[in-house]
Design an enzyme around this catalytic site. Sequence first.
Site, PDB file in Angstrom:
ATOM      1  CD  GLU A   1     -42.065  43.104  54.638  1.00  0.00           C
ATOM      2  OE1 GLU A   1     -41.393  43.463  53.671  1.00  0.00           O
ATOM      3  OE2 GLU A   1     -42.582  41.961  54.745  1.00  0.00           O
TER       4      GLU A   1
ATOM      5  CD  GLU B   1     -34.001  33.486  13.954  1.00  0.00           C
ATOM      6  OE1 GLU B   1     -34.325  32.311  14.207  1.00  0.00           O
ATOM      7  OE2 GLU B   1     -34.361  34.074  12.917  1.00  0.00           O
ATOM      8  CG  HIS B   2     -29.718  33.615  12.648  1.00  0.00           C
ATOM      9  ND1 HIS B   2     -30.987  33.583  12.100  1.00  0.00           N
ATOM     10  CD2 HIS B   2     -29.524  32.417  13.239  1.00  0.00           C
ATOM     11  CE1 HIS B   2     -31.533  32.406  12.346  1.00  0.00           C
ATOM     12  NE2 HIS B   2     -30.673  31.676  13.043  1.00  0.00           N
TER      13      HIS B   2
ATOM     14  CE1 TYR C   1     -47.192  21.688  14.343  1.00  0.00           C
ATOM     15  CE2 TYR C   1     -45.546  23.183  13.438  1.00  0.00           C
ATOM     16  CZ  TYR C   1     -46.702  22.441  13.283  1.00  0.00           C
ATOM     17  OH  TYR C   1     -47.364  22.430  12.084  1.00  0.00           O
TER      18      TYR C   1
ATOM     19  CG  ASN D   1     -48.184  28.192   9.750  1.00  0.00           C
ATOM     20  OD1 ASN D   1     -48.638  28.285  10.888  1.00  0.00           O
ATOM     21  ND2 ASN D   1     -48.723  27.401   8.840  1.00  0.00           N
TER      22      ASN D   1
ATOM     23  CG  HIS E   1     -44.238  36.256  57.834  1.00  0.00           C
ATOM     24  ND1 HIS E   1     -45.596  36.319  57.642  1.00  0.00           N
ATOM     25  CD2 HIS E   1     -43.696  35.885  56.637  1.00  0.00           C
ATOM     26  CE1 HIS E   1     -45.868  36.004  56.381  1.00  0.00           C
ATOM     27  NE2 HIS E   1     -44.737  35.744  55.757  1.00  0.00           N
TER      28      HIS E   1
ATOM     29  CG  HIS F   1     -35.864  30.132   6.756  1.00  0.00           C
ATOM     30  ND1 HIS F   1     -36.161  28.862   7.148  1.00  0.00           N
ATOM     31  CD2 HIS F   1     -34.620  30.388   7.226  1.00  0.00           C
ATOM     32  CE1 HIS F   1     -35.139  28.356   7.819  1.00  0.00           C
ATOM     33  NE2 HIS F   1     -34.189  29.262   7.882  1.00  0.00           N
TER      34      HIS F   1
ATOM     35  CD  GLN G   1     -54.500  20.733  12.641  1.00  0.00           C
ATOM     36  OE1 GLN G   1     -54.625  21.942  12.694  1.00  0.00           O
ATOM     37  NE2 GLN G   1     -54.328  20.088  11.496  1.00  0.00           N
TER      38      GLN G   1
ATOM     39  CB  SER H   1     -36.088  32.781   9.792  1.00  0.00           C
ATOM     40  OG  SER H   1     -34.742  32.550  10.119  1.00  0.00           O
TER      41      SER H   1
ATOM     42  CD  GLN I   1     -31.790  32.816   8.380  1.00  0.00           C
ATOM     43  OE1 GLN I   1     -32.820  33.017   8.992  1.00  0.00           O
ATOM     44  NE2 GLN I   1     -31.209  31.628   8.376  1.00  0.00           N
TER      45      GLN I   1
ATOM     46  CG  ASP J   1     -30.007  27.673  10.567  1.00  0.00           C
ATOM     47  OD1 ASP J   1     -30.278  28.192  11.667  1.00  0.00           O
ATOM     48  OD2 ASP J   1     -30.432  28.115   9.484  1.00  0.00           O
TER      49      ASP J   1
END
Length: 423
Positions: free
Chosen positions: A410, A322-323, A124, A209, A415, A258, A186, A233, A255, A356
Site C-alpha cells: 500500500e 414494524e409489526h 423522549y 410526533n 506502518h 395510535h 424543545q 406506527s 395500531q 407492546d
Amino acid sequence: MQLIQFPQQKEWPALLQRPVMDTSSLQEKVKAVLHDVKQNGDAAVKKYTQQFDGVELQNAYVTNREIDEAISLVSDELKLAIKTAADNIISFHEKQLSPPEIIETMPGVQCWRRSVGIEKVGLYIPGGSAPLFSTILMLVTPAMLAGCKEIILCSPPNKEGKLHPAILVAARITGVTKIFKVGGVQAIAAMAYGTETIPQVYKIFGPGNQYVTCAKQLIQQEGIAIDMPAGPSEVCILADDTAEPAFIAADLLSQAEHGPDSQVLLVSTSASVIREVEKELDKQLALLPRRDIALQALNNSKAILVSDMGEAVDLVNAYAAEHLILCCRNNVEISDTITNAGSVFLGNYSPESVGDYASGTNHTLPTNGYARMYSGVSVDSFVKKITFQRLSAQGLQNIGQTVITMADAEGLEAHANAVRVRL
C-alpha cells in the site's frame, strides 16, 4: 380499508407506499426551535413549553416529592402490571449480555471485544392523549443493563404542569436518573445541546410526533446519535383460512388507534377471511373511544388478496413492517422465511399489543420500511463495542511479515516500520 385483489408484482411498490407528507415547511419550523434552544437554553425551553403546551413552568425538573405523590395516585393493579412487564423485559434483555471472549487468531495474537455503556442517554416519552409510560420500560431497562451512567427523561407536561402519574411510577421502578417536564422539539434540543438545567446526552431514544421525529433527524446531522429513523406506527398481518377474523380486526385497530397517519395492512390468501375481517372492523370500531382516529388510519390502509402463501411472504417482506403478525398454519416454518420485519408475532394467540407492553421483547422498532436495514432497540443500542488486541513477542514474530508485506504493497512505509523496529 381498500381491497386489492391479486396485484401484479410490478404494482407492489405503489401499493406498499406509506402515507407521505410534505416536510419542507416542517423542517424550517423545527430548525428555528432547535437554534433558539441551542442559543438561549432554559429560557427558550420555558418559552416553547408555554407556547406549545399551554403551561408556564418555573422549574421543569421533577422532584422526588412529585414522584412520591404520583405513586400514591396510581392503583395497585397498575403498579403490579408495570412491575410484571418490567420483570419480563429484564428477563428477555439480560440474556443479550455476554462477557468478553478472548480469541487467539494465531499463536501469541489475542483479540477481544468489550461492550461499554454509552455514558449519557436521553429518552423522549410522548404525553398527551396517550402517555406512553410503557416506552419507559422498553428504553430504561436495556439502558440500565448496558451500564449507562446517566439516563435523562423528557416528557411534555399537562395543563397543570404535571406528568401522567404512570410515567413517574415507571421511571421510579426502572431507575431513571433525572426527569424533566419538557416535550416536543424543545426537549430534543435540550438533550442534544444541553441547557443550564438539562444535561447534554450522547444519544437520544424514543418515539414522537412529526415534529419530534424531524428534530431527531436534524440533530443527528450535527453528530448526536439517535435510536433509528421513525415514522407512524404500523402493523401487517399475514392470514390464511385458519385465521380468526375477530382477532385480526382487533389487531388492525390496535395500531390504527395510535394516530390518523398510522397504517395497517392485511395480506391474505383467503377472500372469505378478508370479508369477515371487514365486518368485524365495523363492529369493533363502533365501540372504540378513539374510533375517529382509527377510522382515519383505516383510510390509509389496504387488504390485499394474493394467490398463495409464497406470494404473501414475498409481499410482506417487501413491505418490511414494524409489526408483523403471522395468523396462518405452519407459522413457525413461515417465520423462518421472514427477512424484513421489526418484530414478528406467531399464531392466533400472539396479539401485537402483548409485545407492546409485557411479553419481554422491545416495542421500539423501525417503521416506514426501515426494518429492511435497522433492528429494534436492544441492549446493543445502548453500548459501544470496543475491540482490544494483545500480542506477545512471539505473536508479533508470527504475524509481522504479513503486516510488512501488506503495508509495503500500500506504500505505507511507516506502518511497515512500526513492525520492523520491533522485530
